[in-house]
Design a protein around this motif. Sequence first.
Motif, mmCIF file in Angstrom:
data_model
loop_
_atom_site.group_PDB
_atom_site.id
_atom_site.type_symbol
_atom_site.label_atom_id
_atom_site.label_comp_id
_atom_site.label_asym_id
_atom_site.label_seq_id
_atom_site.Cartn_x
_atom_site.Cartn_y
_atom_site.Cartn_z
ATOM 1 N N GLN A 25 15.037 83.901 84.105
ATOM 2 C CA GLN A 25 16.067 82.802 84.529
ATOM 3 C C GLN A 25 16.309 81.905 83.448
ATOM 4 O O GLN A 25 17.374 81.309 83.187
ATOM 5 N N GLU A 26 15.161 81.334 82.773
ATOM 6 C CA GLU A 26 15.228 80.527 81.699
ATOM 7 C C GLU A 26 15.721 81.040 80.253
ATOM 8 O O GLU A 26 16.579 80.545 79.702
ATOM 9 N N ARG A 27 15.406 82.176 80.003
ATOM 10 C CA ARG A 27 15.657 83.004 78.623
ATOM 11 C C ARG A 27 17.156 83.288 78.758
ATOM 12 O O ARG A 27 17.906 82.935 77.827
ATOM 13 N N PHE A 28 17.999 83.666 79.870
ATOM 14 C CA PHE A 28 19.233 83.997 79.799
ATOM 15 C C PHE A 28 20.048 82.867 80.705
ATOM 16 O O PHE A 28 21.185 83.307 80.924
ATOM 17 N N GLN A 29 19.302 81.637 81.040
ATOM 18 C CA GLN A 29 20.188 80.736 81.881
ATOM 19 C C GLN A 29 20.759 81.154 83.120
ATOM 20 O O GLN A 29 21.933 80.959 83.086
ATOM 21 N N ARG A 30 19.991 82.018 83.656
ATOM 22 C CA ARG A 30 20.601 82.760 84.883
ATOM 23 C C ARG A 30 19.658 82.208 85.994
ATOM 24 O O ARG A 30 18.911 83.060 86.573
ATOM 25 N N PRO A 31 19.903 81.081 86.606
ATOM 26 C CA PRO A 31 19.024 80.540 87.668
ATOM 27 C C PRO A 31 19.296 81.259 88.866
ATOM 28 O O PRO A 31 18.269 81.177 89.764
ATOM 29 N N GLU A 32 20.292 82.025 89.089
ATOM 30 C CA GLU A 32 20.584 82.718 90.365
ATOM 31 C C GLU A 32 20.107 83.912 90.310
ATOM 32 O O GLU A 32 20.256 84.660 91.680
ATOM 33 N N LEU A 33 19.392 84.443 89.419
ATOM 34 C CA LEU A 33 18.692 85.671 89.497
ATOM 35 C C LEU A 33 17.610 85.813 90.463
ATOM 36 O O LEU A 33 16.838 84.768 90.882
ATOM 37 N N VAL A 34 17.446 86.691 91.353
ATOM 38 C CA VAL A 34 16.475 86.967 92.414
ATOM 39 C C VAL A 34 15.656 88.102 92.266
ATOM 40 O O VAL A 34 16.247 89.134 91.987
ATOM 41 N N VAL A 35 14.498 88.012 92.580
ATOM 42 C CA VAL A 35 13.499 89.044 92.672
ATOM 43 C C VAL A 35 13.173 89.403 94.218
ATOM 44 O O VAL A 35 12.945 88.436 95.037
ATOM 45 N N SER A 36 13.192 90.731 94.719
ATOM 46 C CA SER A 36 12.724 91.222 96.059
ATOM 47 C C SER A 36 11.617 92.019 95.857
ATOM 48 O O SER A 36 11.399 92.553 95.087
ATOM 49 N N PHE A 37 10.785 91.709 96.989
ATOM 50 C CA PHE A 37 9.496 92.365 97.160
ATOM 51 C C PHE A 37 9.291 93.002 98.436
ATOM 52 O O PHE A 37 9.581 92.286 99.580
ATOM 53 N N ASN A 38 9.067 94.334 98.514
ATOM 54 C CA ASN A 38 8.786 95.030 99.627
ATOM 55 C C ASN A 38 7.407 94.718 100.281
ATOM 56 O O ASN A 38 6.312 94.897 99.532
ATOM 57 N N LEU A 39 7.354 94.310 101.424
ATOM 58 C CA LEU A 39 6.232 94.259 102.204
ATOM 59 C C LEU A 39 5.797 95.296 103.192
ATOM 60 O O LEU A 39 6.484 95.909 103.936
ATOM 61 N N SER A 40 4.638 95.738 102.831
ATOM 62 C CA SER A 40 3.969 96.962 103.665
ATOM 63 C C SER A 40 3.495 96.535 105.063
ATOM 64 O O SER A 40 3.485 95.335 104.990
ATOM 65 N N GLY A 41 3.444 97.388 106.058
ATOM 66 C CA GLY A 41 2.631 96.934 107.326
ATOM 67 C C GLY A 41 1.581 96.064 107.211
ATOM 68 O O GLY A 41 1.158 95.304 107.844
ATOM 69 N N LYS A 42 0.575 96.929 106.244
ATOM 70 C CA LYS A 42 -0.703 96.202 106.129
ATOM 71 C C LYS A 42 -0.733 94.747 105.599
ATOM 72 O O LYS A 42 -1.194 93.870 106.012
ATOM 73 N N GLN A 43 0.360 94.667 104.631
ATOM 74 C CA GLN A 43 0.385 93.247 103.883
ATOM 75 C C GLN A 43 0.920 92.220 105.187
ATOM 76 O O GLN A 43 0.496 90.971 105.126
#
Length: 200
Positions: A25-43
């Motif tokens: 986000q900082e290096r490319f000046q792209r604050p709109e970037l998002v990361v998504s994370f899959n949650l397992s049932g156990k988590q």
Amino acid sequence: EITGVVIEIDRWIMRESCKQLKIWQERFQRPELVVSFNLSGKQFRHADLPEVIGRAVKDAGLSKGSLAVEITESVLIDSAEEATRLLSEIRELGVRTYLDDFGTGYSSLSYLQRFPIDCVKIDRSFVSRLGGRKEGREIVRAIIALAQSLGLLTVAEGVERNSHLELLRTLKCTYAQGGLFAMPLPAAEAEALLAGEPRW
């Protein structure tokens, strides 16, 4: 998974993903970037999940909306009341909640009303039929229209063809993901892709 080691691995991945996102986000000046994370049932069944997510976001210095967590319908089925509580707490942290593989279960429509969800991910099995019979296109159109009427974002999974992407644009799908854009990449290659400012 039986020993619980997978939980610690998943949490480490979440922390590192948040840190890497902040760098990009900082290096490319792209604050709109998002990361998504899959949650397992156990988590998802761990009561301290909101605390763990909140700590990862705070330690990385991410702003609200930068992290999204994805859960499948099967995870919600296991404990609806607990799922509602956890999702609500996660959203209060400014983390987006995505319902993954939408349309492949039995009670999808009720989930959209019952659970605090921000985004619907349209399963690739529907997206792959966009270029075929009219019925395939109409199912995707109906899912997008329903999501929009409820104020939800949409993500089309498994987009492999330009023709599918153009149709999804016409249907006003919010986002798309799939091999058309990139296959899963190591961090260095993903960074090179971002540096090239790709446009589709």
